[in-house]
Structures are given as C-alpha cells and as structure tokens.
Scaffold this motif. Structure first.
Motif, PDB file in Angstrom:
ATOM      1  N   ILE A  69       0.941  -1.067   0.039  1.00 64.22           N
ATOM      2  CA  ILE A  69      -0.088  -0.047   0.024  1.00 64.22           C
ATOM      3  C   ILE A  69       0.935   1.275   0.042  1.00 64.22           C
ATOM      4  CG2 ILE A  69      -1.785   1.385   1.256  1.00 64.22           C
ATOM      5  CD1 ILE A  69      -2.586  -1.515   2.487  1.00 64.22           C
ATOM      6  N   TYR A  82      -6.022   0.298  -7.514  1.00 61.17           N
ATOM      7  CA  TYR A  82      -5.403  -0.924  -7.249  1.00 61.17           C
ATOM      8  C   TYR A  82      -4.634  -0.980  -8.697  1.00 61.17           C
ATOM      9  CZ  TYR A  82      -4.945  -5.812  -8.188  1.00 61.17           C
ATOM     10  OH  TYR A  82      -4.644  -7.271  -8.561  1.00 61.17           O
ATOM     11  N   ILE A  98      -1.606  -1.285  -4.157  1.00 64.62           N
ATOM     12  CA  ILE A  98      -2.561  -0.328  -3.898  1.00 64.62           C
ATOM     13  C   ILE A  98      -1.922   0.833  -3.644  1.00 64.62           C
ATOM     14  CG2 ILE A  98      -4.322   0.393  -2.413  1.00 64.62           C
ATOM     15  CD1 ILE A  98      -4.905  -2.616  -1.880  1.00 64.62           C
ATOM     16  N   LYS A 118      -9.894  -1.480  -2.196  1.00 64.89           N
ATOM     17  CA  LYS A 118      -8.998  -1.883  -3.050  1.00 64.89           C
ATOM     18  C   LYS A 118      -8.440  -3.185  -2.544  1.00 64.89           C
ATOM     19  CE  LYS A 118     -10.161   0.998  -5.156  1.00 64.89           C
ATOM     20  NZ  LYS A 118     -10.951   0.716  -6.478  1.00 64.89           N
ATOM     21  N   ALA A 122      -7.899  -6.484  -5.284  1.00 57.83           N
ATOM     22  CA  ALA A 122      -6.885  -7.273  -5.200  1.00 57.83           C
ATOM     23  C   ALA A 122      -7.167  -8.703  -4.748  1.00 57.83           C
ATOM     24  CB  ALA A 122      -6.071  -6.922  -4.020  1.00 57.83           C
TER      25      ALA A 122
END
Length: 215
Positions: A69, A82, A98, A118, A122
C-alpha cells in the motif's frame, strides 16, 4: 488500474508523508469494529482485515510486500487505485499494489475506505484465473463487490455525502460508484458500463467471498 473516484470537491489534500502516516494508522486502529465477519470469527480492526486478506492474496499466488500500500501524489482526480499484476513475476507469483492519492485525501476514514475497497479488488484479481480489467463486465463485478463489502456505502457515509435516502440507499450507492469507476475505463462507454453492471449485478452483489456475509 482500478480507480476509486473522489467523492468531495477538489481541495489541497495531504502530503505523501502525512498520507503514509494515515495508512500505517489505518492498519493499527479499530475503525471497522463490528463491520466484518470472516468465517465465524468477528474481525475488529483494519489490521486484522488486512492480515486476513493478505493471507488469502498470498495463498492465491500474489505477493504482498512491505510496500503493498503506497501513498503517492496522483495526477488524475481519484482517491486511490489498485494496480494489478505490476512488478516482478517470480515463478508463478505476481506482484501487485494499492495506491492512496495523498493530494485527494483529507480524512482518516477516506484512507481506511480506499484500503479496504482496493483489497477486495486485489483479492478478486488473485482468485480469478481470467479476470480482465479491460472487460467491462469483469471490472463492474469487482467494483460491485468492493462497494458492497467495504462498508463504503454505509448510510452514515452516504448521509455525509448528501445522499439522504433511507430505503435502498446501499444499492443505489453501489450502483452510482460502480458507474463512476467503470466509465473511467477507456474500454467502457457509459452505455457499456451500465449494461455490464446490470448483467452481473445479482451474482456479484451476492458474492461475499472471502467473508461469510456483507457488513
């Protein structure tokens, strides 16, 4: 990239450093207490949600590294996205990540919602052998699931956005946000996005994997 559209007017936003601190806080705090049920076990924090989904992502062959992230400054008007299948492919494992757009983020809750939303995208990408983000129906399906399962369309959030409908607000919200997302796909016109959303709505809205039920 599967994008999460902005929900507030343009503003200055945060620095990348400020946003990164919010991301770390999101993975520590209990902002989603009582929103989620994973199997028969209640999940009480963003960190636990993250760890559970991380385990499923890695089990499906997707690497979730320390920079999974990322806080970045985005040129496009979105709060996050994403990025599927980017990075180094190691044997059969796929790197992905992300992004959270610091310059379009203002509140901790915004960061929380981008991350959870997100993560669902994923997870969908990792569990599906043939998910194609250029396909309007595939894109719509994951957006439906993310909108429904993330809590993003909770009535309190909708009220703060200025939508005060009491009955049916959640599905209306999911549909509105799916259309915003899918119409940003260069392969999907507004008509194609709407047709795709309606075609997959029932099966995707009722698919709550990897959770027992929607929040």
């Amino acid at each position: 990239m599967e994008e999460e559209p902005t929900t507030t007017p343009r503003f200055k936003g945060l620095t990348v450093e400020e946003c990164d601190k919010m991301i770390q806080k999101s993975l520590r705090r209990s902002a989603f207490k009582d929103f989620w049920v994973f199997g028969s076990v209640s999940i009480h924090s963003n960190s636990e949600i993250y760890q559970e989904l991380k385990a499923h992502l890695e089990k499906s062959g997707c690497i979730v590294g320390d920079n999974f992230i990322k806080a970045i400054k985005c040129n496009r008007e979105m709060v996050g996205g994403y990025v599927p299948g980017k990075g180094v492919r190691i044997i059969l494992l796929i790197c992905l990540y992300i992004v959270v757009c610091s310059n379009h983020i203002k509140l901790q809750d915004d960061v929380n919602q981008v991350i959870i939303n997100k993560l669902i995208n994923a997870y969908d990408d990792c569990r599906a052998a043939n998910l194609d983000w250029n396909n309007c129906a595939h894109h719509a399906c994951s957006s439906i699931r993310a909108g429904h399962l993330s809590g993003d369309c909770h009535y309190k959030r909708e009220f703060l956005r200025g939508f005060m409908k009491l009955r049916g607000h959640e599905q209306d919200c999911v549909r509105r946000r799916v259309m915003k997302s899918v119409t940003k796909n260069p392969n999907c016109s507004e008509a194609a996005a709407k047709d795709a959303m309606e075609a997959v709505w029932d099966i995707c809205y009722n698919d709550t994997m990897p959770f027992d039920r929607a929040p």
